[in-house]
Motif scaffolding. Structure first.
Motif, PDB file in Angstrom:
ATOM      1  N   LEU A 170     -40.221  -1.042   8.156  1.00  9.39           N
ATOM      2  CA  LEU A 170     -38.934  -0.452   8.470  1.00  9.39           C
ATOM      3  C   LEU A 170     -39.054   1.055   8.279  1.00  9.39           C
ATOM      4  O   LEU A 170     -39.635   1.507   7.283  1.00  9.39           O
ATOM      5  CB  LEU A 170     -37.871  -1.012   7.529  1.00  9.39           C
ATOM      6  CG  LEU A 170     -36.429  -0.709   7.825  1.00  9.39           C
ATOM      7  CD1 LEU A 170     -35.995  -1.475   9.078  1.00  9.39           C
ATOM      8  CD2 LEU A 170     -35.559  -1.122   6.660  1.00  9.39           C
ATOM      9  N   VAL A 171     -38.533   1.836   9.209  1.00 13.10           N
ATOM     10  CA  VAL A 171     -38.568   3.294   9.120  1.00 13.10           C
ATOM     11  C   VAL A 171     -37.153   3.794   8.875  1.00 13.10           C
ATOM     12  O   VAL A 171     -36.217   3.405   9.571  1.00 13.10           O
ATOM     13  CB  VAL A 171     -39.145   3.912  10.413  1.00 13.10           C
ATOM     14  CG1 VAL A 171     -39.052   5.428  10.377  1.00 13.10           C
ATOM     15  CG2 VAL A 171     -40.588   3.474  10.601  1.00 13.10           C
ATOM     16  N   VAL A 172     -37.018   4.646   7.859  1.00 10.75           N
ATOM     17  CA  VAL A 172     -35.731   5.214   7.488  1.00 10.75           C
ATOM     18  C   VAL A 172     -35.854   6.731   7.564  1.00 10.75           C
ATOM     19  O   VAL A 172     -36.775   7.313   6.977  1.00 10.75           O
ATOM     20  CB  VAL A 172     -35.332   4.794   6.055  1.00 10.75           C
ATOM     21  CG1 VAL A 172     -34.003   5.403   5.654  1.00 10.75           C
ATOM     22  CG2 VAL A 172     -35.305   3.288   5.928  1.00 10.75           C
ATOM     23  N   THR A 200     -32.516   2.054  -1.948  1.00  4.77           N
ATOM     24  CA  THR A 200     -32.584   0.653  -2.340  1.00  4.77           C
ATOM     25  C   THR A 200     -32.583  -0.199  -1.081  1.00  4.77           C
ATOM     26  O   THR A 200     -31.631  -0.156  -0.297  1.00  4.77           O
ATOM     27  CB  THR A 200     -31.391   0.269  -3.230  1.00  4.77           C
ATOM     28  OG1 THR A 200     -31.378   1.127  -4.377  1.00  4.77           O
ATOM     29  CG2 THR A 200     -31.488  -1.170  -3.683  1.00  4.77           C
ATOM     30  N   ALA A 201     -33.653  -0.936  -0.880  1.00  2.63           N
ATOM     31  CA  ALA A 201     -33.776  -1.825   0.275  1.00  2.63           C
ATOM     32  C   ALA A 201     -33.133  -3.170  -0.058  1.00  2.63           C
ATOM     33  O   ALA A 201     -32.999  -3.525  -1.224  1.00  2.63           O
ATOM     34  CB  ALA A 201     -35.249  -2.021   0.632  1.00  2.63           C
ATOM     35  N   GLY A 202     -32.778  -3.914   0.955  1.00  2.00           N
ATOM     36  CA  GLY A 202     -32.212  -5.239   0.771  1.00  2.00           C
ATOM     37  C   GLY A 202     -33.278  -6.318   0.696  1.00  2.00           C
ATOM     38  O   GLY A 202     -32.978  -7.496   0.915  1.00  2.00           O
ATOM     39  N   LEU A 251     -45.382   6.295  -1.914  1.00  2.00           N
ATOM     40  CA  LEU A 251     -44.384   6.496  -2.961  1.00  2.00           C
ATOM     41  C   LEU A 251     -44.423   5.294  -3.895  1.00  2.00           C
ATOM     42  O   LEU A 251     -44.814   4.195  -3.494  1.00  2.00           O
ATOM     43  CB  LEU A 251     -42.988   6.624  -2.345  1.00  2.00           C
ATOM     44  CG  LEU A 251     -42.808   7.749  -1.330  1.00  2.00           C
ATOM     45  CD1 LEU A 251     -41.445   7.643  -0.664  1.00  2.00           C
ATOM     46  CD2 LEU A 251     -42.971   9.096  -1.997  1.00  2.00           C
ATOM     47  N   THR A 252     -43.988   5.478  -5.118  1.00  2.00           N
ATOM     48  CA  THR A 252     -44.007   4.398  -6.099  1.00  2.00           C
ATOM     49  C   THR A 252     -42.657   3.702  -6.140  1.00  2.00           C
ATOM     50  O   THR A 252     -41.625   4.348  -6.340  1.00  2.00           O
ATOM     51  CB  THR A 252     -44.339   4.957  -7.501  1.00  2.00           C
ATOM     52  OG1 THR A 252     -45.574   5.661  -7.419  1.00  2.00           O
ATOM     53  CG2 THR A 252     -44.453   3.854  -8.516  1.00  2.00           C
ATOM     54  N   ALA A 253     -42.664   2.406  -5.947  1.00  2.00           N
ATOM     55  CA  ALA A 253     -41.437   1.622  -6.051  1.00  2.00           C
ATOM     56  C   ALA A 253     -41.048   1.513  -7.518  1.00  2.00           C
ATOM     57  O   ALA A 253     -41.902   1.468  -8.398  1.00  2.00           O
ATOM     58  CB  ALA A 253     -41.634   0.229  -5.453  1.00  2.00           C
ATOM     59  N   VAL A 254     -39.744   1.494  -7.787  1.00  2.00           N
ATOM     60  CA  VAL A 254     -39.241   1.396  -9.146  1.00  2.00           C
ATOM     61  C   VAL A 254     -39.462  -0.023  -9.651  1.00  2.00           C
ATOM     62  O   VAL A 254     -38.919  -0.977  -9.087  1.00  2.00           O
ATOM     63  CB  VAL A 254     -37.741   1.762  -9.199  1.00  2.00           C
ATOM     64  CG1 VAL A 254     -37.193   1.576 -10.604  1.00  2.00           C
ATOM     65  CG2 VAL A 254     -37.523   3.184  -8.719  1.00  2.00           C
ATOM     66  N   VAL A 278     -36.941   2.915  -4.353  1.00  2.00           N
ATOM     67  CA  VAL A 278     -37.902   4.016  -4.357  1.00  2.00           C
ATOM     68  C   VAL A 278     -37.152   5.277  -4.764  1.00  2.00           C
ATOM     69  O   VAL A 278     -36.097   5.578  -4.194  1.00  2.00           O
ATOM     70  CB  VAL A 278     -38.531   4.218  -2.961  1.00  2.00           C
ATOM     71  CG1 VAL A 278     -39.461   5.408  -2.950  1.00  2.00           C
ATOM     72  CG2 VAL A 278     -39.261   2.980  -2.518  1.00  2.00           C
ATOM     73  N   ASP A 279     -37.673   5.997  -5.763  1.00  2.00           N
ATOM     74  CA  ASP A 279     -37.090   7.273  -6.182  1.00  2.00           C
ATOM     75  C   ASP A 279     -37.904   8.412  -5.594  1.00  2.00           C
ATOM     76  O   ASP A 279     -39.140   8.331  -5.495  1.00  2.00           O
ATOM     77  CB  ASP A 279     -37.110   7.393  -7.707  1.00  2.00           C
ATOM     78  CG  ASP A 279     -36.102   6.498  -8.393  1.00  2.00           C
ATOM     79  OD1 ASP A 279     -35.097   6.118  -7.750  1.00  2.00           O
ATOM     80  OD2 ASP A 279     -36.305   6.188  -9.575  1.00  2.00           O
ATOM     81  N   PHE A 280     -37.224   9.499  -5.217  1.00  2.00           N
ATOM     82  CA  PHE A 280     -37.878  10.687  -4.671  1.00  2.00           C
ATOM     83  C   PHE A 280     -36.911  11.854  -4.778  1.00  2.00           C
ATOM     84  O   PHE A 280     -35.770  11.686  -5.195  1.00  2.00           O
ATOM     85  CB  PHE A 280     -38.323  10.450  -3.211  1.00  2.00           C
ATOM     86  CG  PHE A 280     -37.226   9.946  -2.317  1.00  2.00           C
ATOM     87  CD1 PHE A 280     -36.458  10.817  -1.566  1.00  2.00           C
ATOM     88  CD2 PHE A 280     -36.951   8.589  -2.219  1.00  2.00           C
ATOM     89  CE1 PHE A 280     -35.443  10.358  -0.758  1.00  2.00           C
ATOM     90  CE2 PHE A 280     -35.947   8.111  -1.414  1.00  2.00           C
ATOM     91  CZ  PHE A 280     -35.187   9.009  -0.674  1.00  2.00           C
ATOM     92  N   ARG A 281     -37.359  13.027  -4.411  1.00  2.00           N
ATOM     93  CA  ARG A 281     -36.513  14.217  -4.419  1.00  2.00           C
ATOM     94  C   ARG A 281     -36.357  14.739  -3.000  1.00  2.00           C
ATOM     95  O   ARG A 281     -37.270  14.631  -2.197  1.00  2.00           O
ATOM     96  CB  ARG A 281     -37.103  15.304  -5.304  1.00  2.00           C
ATOM     97  CG  ARG A 281     -37.107  14.895  -6.776  1.00  2.00           C
ATOM     98  CD  ARG A 281     -37.290  16.051  -7.724  1.00  2.00           C
ATOM     99  NE  ARG A 281     -36.331  17.128  -7.589  1.00  2.00           N
ATOM    100  CZ  ARG A 281     -35.101  17.161  -8.122  1.00  2.00           C
ATOM    101  NH1 ARG A 281     -34.664  16.137  -8.810  1.00  2.00           N
ATOM    102  NH2 ARG A 281     -34.325  18.209  -7.969  1.00  2.00           N
ATOM    103  N   MET A 282     -35.198  15.299  -2.737  1.00  2.00           N
ATOM    104  CA  MET A 282     -34.933  15.940  -1.444  1.00  2.00           C
ATOM    105  C   MET A 282     -34.754  17.439  -1.688  1.00  2.00           C
ATOM    106  O   MET A 282     -34.049  17.832  -2.619  1.00  2.00           O
ATOM    107  CB  MET A 282     -33.657  15.379  -0.808  1.00  2.00           C
ATOM    108  CG  MET A 282     -33.726  13.913  -0.434  1.00  2.00           C
ATOM    109  SD  MET A 282     -34.739  13.546   0.998  1.00  2.00           S
ATOM    110  CE  MET A 282     -33.778  14.247   2.333  1.00  2.00           C
TER     111      MET A 282
END
Length: 88
Positions: A14-16, A31-33, A52-55, A61-65
């Motif tokens: 899936l691409v977001v 947060t994915a379903g 990226l590292t999943a929580v 998945v946490d990240f910064r914008m």
């Protein structure tokens, strides 16, 4: 969040696509379903650039914008191809 779609290569990911619209650097959590096997930062052609590292190995998945950043994430569902097609 600007768009959500299946990856063009039909691999089952899936691409977001996200963007930060307020001009601030902020922490973010997606947060994915469904449980994630992996999540990647991608270029605009959906090619993975870094993982990226999943929580806790879960659906987050946490990240910064950065201010006004456009970001493309590629989510690989746990269980392989076809998992995403049954979601929502």
């Amino acid at each position: 969040m600007e768009s959500v779609k299946l990856a063009d290569d039909r691999g089952g990911d899936l691409v977001v696509r996200l963007y930060e619209a307020c001009g601030g650097a902020v922490p973010a959590r997606l947060t994915a379903g469904f449980p994630l096997a992996a999540a990647f930062d991608c270029d605009l052609l959906e090619q993975p650039e870094r993982e990226l590292t999943a929580v806790s190995g879960g659906p987050c998945v946490d990240f910064r914008m950065r201010p006004f950043q456009i970001r493309t994430l590629r989510l690989r569902p746990a269980g392989g191809v076809g998992e995403v097609g049954s979601v929502g």
